[in-house]
Design an enzyme around this catalytic site. Structure first.
Site, PDB file in Angstrom:
ATOM      1  N   GLY A  20       0.798  -1.231   0.000  1.00 42.48           N
ATOM      2  CA  GLY A  20       0.000   0.000   0.000  1.00 42.48           C
ATOM      3  C   GLY A  20       0.824   1.271   0.000  1.00 42.48           C
ATOM      4  O   GLY A  20       0.511   2.219  -0.726  1.00 42.48           O
ATOM      5  N   ASN A  21       1.906   1.309   0.776  1.00 49.69           N
ATOM      6  CA  ASN A  21       2.654   2.565   0.924  1.00 49.69           C
ATOM      7  C   ASN A  21       3.389   2.975  -0.348  1.00 49.69           C
ATOM      8  O   ASN A  21       3.796   4.120  -0.479  1.00 49.69           O
ATOM      9  CB  ASN A  21       3.617   2.481   2.116  1.00 49.69           C
ATOM     10  CG  ASN A  21       4.701   1.460   1.903  1.00 49.69           C
ATOM     11  OD1 ASN A  21       4.468   0.402   1.325  1.00 49.69           O
ATOM     12  ND2 ASN A  21       5.900   1.765   2.349  1.00 49.69           N
ATOM     13  N   LYS A 137     -12.467 -11.018   4.592  1.00 49.19           N
ATOM     14  CA  LYS A 137     -11.819  -9.792   4.127  1.00 49.19           C
ATOM     15  C   LYS A 137     -12.827  -8.634   4.095  1.00 49.19           C
ATOM     16  O   LYS A 137     -13.753  -8.635   3.276  1.00 49.19           O
ATOM     17  CB  LYS A 137     -11.251 -10.075   2.732  1.00 49.19           C
ATOM     18  CG  LYS A 137     -10.534  -8.942   2.110  1.00 49.19           C
ATOM     19  CD  LYS A 137      -9.069  -8.957   2.447  1.00 49.19           C
ATOM     20  CE  LYS A 137      -8.412  -7.698   1.922  1.00 49.19           C
ATOM     21  NZ  LYS A 137      -7.137  -7.427   2.538  1.00 49.19           N
ATOM     22  N   LYS A 221      -2.613 -10.453  -2.518  1.00 55.36           N
ATOM     23  CA  LYS A 221      -1.621 -10.161  -3.563  1.00 55.36           C
ATOM     24  C   LYS A 221      -0.288 -10.847  -3.283  1.00 55.36           C
ATOM     25  O   LYS A 221       0.480 -11.130  -4.206  1.00 55.36           O
ATOM     26  CB  LYS A 221      -1.438  -8.658  -3.753  1.00 55.36           C
ATOM     27  CG  LYS A 221      -0.719  -7.918  -2.618  1.00 55.36           C
ATOM     28  CD  LYS A 221       0.678  -7.497  -2.988  1.00 55.36           C
ATOM     29  CE  LYS A 221       1.364  -6.630  -1.949  1.00 55.36           C
ATOM     30  NZ  LYS A 221       1.200  -6.868  -0.540  1.00 55.36           N
ATOM     31  N   LYS A 283       2.666 -12.520   3.811  1.00 55.08           N
ATOM     32  CA  LYS A 283       3.952 -12.232   3.165  1.00 55.08           C
ATOM     33  C   LYS A 283       4.967 -13.337   3.490  1.00 55.08           C
ATOM     34  O   LYS A 283       5.657 -13.855   2.610  1.00 55.08           O
ATOM     35  CB  LYS A 283       4.503 -10.879   3.620  1.00 55.08           C
ATOM     36  CG  LYS A 283       3.574  -9.732   3.266  1.00 55.08           C
ATOM     37  CD  LYS A 283       4.180  -8.389   3.636  1.00 55.08           C
ATOM     38  CE  LYS A 283       3.122  -7.305   3.726  1.00 55.08           C
ATOM     39  NZ  LYS A 283       2.070  -7.320   2.698  1.00 55.08           N
TER      40      LYS A 283
END
Ligand code: ADP
Ligand code: MG
Length: 321
Positions: A20-21, A137, A221, A283
Site C-alpha cells: 500500500g505505501n 476480508k 496479492k 507475506k
C-alpha cells in the site's frame, strides 16, 4: 542474435510485490498524489531494471478498490454499480496506468529504451475453496447494524462488525490456483518487456465450462505474487512493504528484527503468533512457499527504499530453506 537470446535467458527474473505505501498517499488519495507516490516508488524499480534484472511488478489494491466500491455505492441511483470483480479490474487499470507511465518515464530519464506494460490479469480460484464458507476480508464502507441487516436481506451480503468501527461487508479470500494470462506474461518477459501483473492479487474467476466467470472475492496479492513467481520460474520474490525487516514481538519492547527466517522458523514463529494475520503472515507464508517450491529460489521482505540493498544481501529479511 544468439547472444541476444542468451542474455534473455540468463537475466535474473525478479517478481516485486508493491504494498500500500508504494501506491498511495492515504491521507489524501487524489489522482495527483497517487501519481506522485508511484513516481517516487518507480525510481527504485527502475534501479533494478538498470542493474540488468528482468522485473515483474505486482501490487495490492485494497484502499483503491474500496474507494471504487464507494463511488459505485454512492452513485447507484444514477448509474448501475459494477460488481466487485469488475471493480478489481478497474483498480488494475487505474494503478497499472500510473505505474507503467511512471516507470517508463523514469527509464526514459535514464536513457533506457525499455517497454513497460500492465496486464489485466485473471486468477482462477476453486469455487469450493473453504474461504467461501468463511469470508474474512472487509471491503467497502461502514454501515450501522440495521443497515447491515437490510443489506444481508436484500443483497445476500455477509456483514461483520469491524474493530468497533461499524459493520462492513466481508468477502472470501480464496487461494490462487492458476494465472489465466500466464503465457502472455511469459511472452512479454521473453521480449524484455517489464510487466505489471496480478494487481490486487488478480481478478478472481472460476471456470464455467469453456468460459470464466468473475467472483466476489479478493485474492491476497502476496499469494498471487508467489504463484506468479513460481509459474514464470523467477529467481527471486521480493515483497515490499512499510518495514525494512520482519520482526519477532513486533511493536513490543522486546522486538527483534530478523535478517533471515528459515522455513522451520517460519512454522515455529507463526505458531507462536509473531506474524499478524492479513498483513505480515501472508507475506511470510508466500515467501516460504516460493522458496520451498524449488531449490535455489530466493525470497525476501523489505521496504521499497531498501530494495536494492536488500537484493545485494545488505538488509531485509531473507527467507531461506
Ligand atoms: P502491505 O500494504 O505492504 O501489503 P500490510 O500493511 O498489510 O502491508 O502489512 C505490513 C505491515 O505488517 C507492516 O508495516 C507492520 O506494520 C505489520 N506487521 C505485523 N506483524 C509484523 C512483524 N512480525 N514484523 C514486521 N511487521 C509486522
Ligand atoms: Mg498496508
Amino acid at each position: 542474435m544468439k547472444m541476444g537470446k542468451q542474455s534473455k535467458n540468463t537475466a535474473q527474473t525478479v517478481v516485486v510485490a508493491l504494498g500500500g505505501n508504494a501506491l498511495e498517499d492515504s491521507s489524501s488519495p487524489t489522482a495527483d498524489n497517487q501519481k506522485k507516490v508511484i513516481e517516487a516508488s518507480m525510481t527504485h524499480i527502475a534501479e533494478l531494471i538498470s542493474a540488468g534484472m528482468k522485473v515483474v511488478v505486482t501490487h495490492g489494491n485494497g484502499p483503491q478498490v474500496g474507494r471504487i466500491g464507494l463511488q459505485n455505492e454512492a452513485a447507484k441511483e444514477i448509474t448501475p454499480p459494477m460488481p466487485f470483480d469488475v471493480c478489481g479490474a478497474m483498480s488494475q487499470g487505474m494503478l497499472g496506468y500510473h505505474i507503467q507511465q511512471a516507470l517508463k518515464g523514469e527509464l526514459n530519464r535514464r536513457s533506457m529504451a525499455a517497454e513497460v506494460s500492465s496486464l489485466i490479469t485473471q486468477v482462477v480460484v476453486n469455487p469450493h475453496d473453504e474461504a467461501f464458507n468463511n469470508p474474512t476480508k472487509p471491503i467497502g464502507p461502514f454501515y450501522t447494524k440495521s443497515e447491515a441487516e437490510a443489506l444481508e436481506r436484500s443483497e445476500g451480503y455477509v456483514m461483520k462488525e469491524d474493530s468497533g468501527r461499524g459493520f462492513r461487508r466481508v468477502i472470501a479470500s480464496p487461494k490462487p490456483l492458476e494465472i489465466v494470462e500466464l503465457a502472455t506474461i511469459k511472452a512479454l518477459l521473453d521480449e524484455n518487456i517489464t510487466v505489471i501483473a496480478v494487481g490486487g492479487g488478480g481478478v478472481p474467476v472460476v471456470k464455467k465450462g469453456t468460459t470464466l466467470d468473475g467472483v466476489e472475492a479478493v485474492i491476497d496479492k502476496d499469494f498471487a505474487s508467489a504463484k506468479l513467481a513460481e509459474n514464470i520460474d523467477a529467481h527471486t520474490l521480493v515483497i515490499l512493504t512499510e518495514v525494512e525487516k520482519v520482526a519477532l514481538n513486533f511493536g513490543k519492547e522486546n522486538q527483534k528484527w530478523l535478517n533471515t527466517l528459515t522455513l522451520q522458523e517460519v512454522e515455529e514463529y507463526t505458531a507462536q503468533g509473531h506474524f499478524a494475520k492479513g498483513s505480515m503472515l501472508p507475506k511470510v507464508e508466500a515467501c516460504a512457499a516460493f522458496v520451498q517450491s524449488k531449490k535455489g529460489r530466493k525470497a525476501l521482505i523489505t521496504s521499497l527504499s531498501k530494495v536494492n540493498e536488500a537484493l545485494r544481501g545488505e538488509t531485509g529479511t531473507h527467507i531461506v530453506s
